[in-house]
Design an enzyme around this catalytic site. Sequence first.
Site, PDB file in Angstrom:
ATOM      1  N   LYS A  91      -2.285   6.519  -2.070  1.00  0.00           N
ATOM      2  CA  LYS A  91      -2.921   5.350  -1.463  1.00  0.00           C
ATOM      3  C   LYS A  91      -3.665   5.806  -0.209  1.00  0.00           C
ATOM      4  O   LYS A  91      -3.249   6.772   0.457  1.00  0.00           O
ATOM      5  CB  LYS A  91      -1.874   4.307  -1.074  1.00  0.00           C
ATOM      6  N   VAL A 192      -4.803 -16.927  -2.601  1.00  0.00           N
ATOM      7  CA  VAL A 192      -5.668 -17.207  -3.748  1.00  0.00           C
ATOM      8  C   VAL A 192      -7.015 -16.506  -3.565  1.00  0.00           C
ATOM      9  O   VAL A 192      -8.074 -17.074  -3.769  1.00  0.00           O
ATOM     10  CB  VAL A 192      -5.851 -18.720  -3.985  1.00  0.00           C
TER      11      VAL A 192
END
Length: 363
Positions: A91, A192
């Site tokens: 990462k 979201v």
Amino acid sequence: MTDVTGSPDDVLHTLFRSDQGGHEQVVLCQDRATGLKAVIAIHSTALGPALGGTRFYPYESEAAAVADALNLARGMSYKNAMAGLDHGGGKAVIIGDPEQIKTEDLLLAYGRFVASLGGRYVTACDVGTYVADMDVVARECRWTTGRSPENGGAGDSSVLTAFGVFQGMRASAQHLWGDPSLRGRTVGVAGVGKVGRHLVEHLLEDGAQVVIADVRQDSVGRIADKHPSVRIAPDTERLIRTEGLDIYAPCALGGALNDDSVPALTARIVCGAANNQLEHPGVEKDLADRGILYAPDYVVNAGGVIQVADELHGFDFDRCKEKAAKIFDTTLAIFARAKEDGIPPAAAADRIAEHRMAEARRP
């Protein structure tokens, strides 16, 4: 999996001496001309080149950035192993507010640092980076995935990430209630954005009732405008306390499951897209003690990494979706292993992933 704190001593202890360490390589990158400060962490290449995204985030300190890179890289080793990919875990994090300091020159400088690793680390998108950014990085580094279709890539990996989480959620419902359908179930989605908005679509199509929360009002507004039936919670704190909530889906940053949130949860299932949801060791047991079924994050959110890995071999969406659909079976297998061994699902997933990595290291 255990996280580290942001202090330098704890970071070094984790890297070299703790059971949560074992990282093969950590690279600190700086380009003064562009303002780039980045950390590339390679946890394991036992199964193949390390694969994981690039996070662009305004960390409170450089030590916190290193700690996050270490945690995320280790998580990618487990995720790739459980997804059946021939990749280890890595990462990268770029320190800073992407809306303030992200430039083409900075991304090109970052690409040169990734390229200098000679293929030991393959990068992709993550929080704060997008397909257009990977197109820029790829100009300096051929070990870049998550590019646009116009530039030979697969495009937005959040589509299959959300699809995989949905499959994990269906498997959780099958295990707990004997039926994979989410029709009539109430699902709370915290976050979201790139992934969460696609997850909401799957849930609504399956007949679920959805409650959402997000710190970004524009993200909430997009969902509300398109789907007036979706309820909106003022914040995540109140979302997790929603009466009648069946499933909680953390889809923002890590640490969502902690000493404060777990006692307040009303849901019977936790299954979401966020990485490193367990803030510290023991949270998985706290969930189990409360009778809450936890679908390990790195198992159910693997759809995206399945997609970007496929890009290295000539992307085929249908092939990737078929692989991501298997997250349903993998999640059920983890629940079965957890029951057999008398341990929480997170521990069962770790055991399976560690076994695959250990087998790969044998001569």
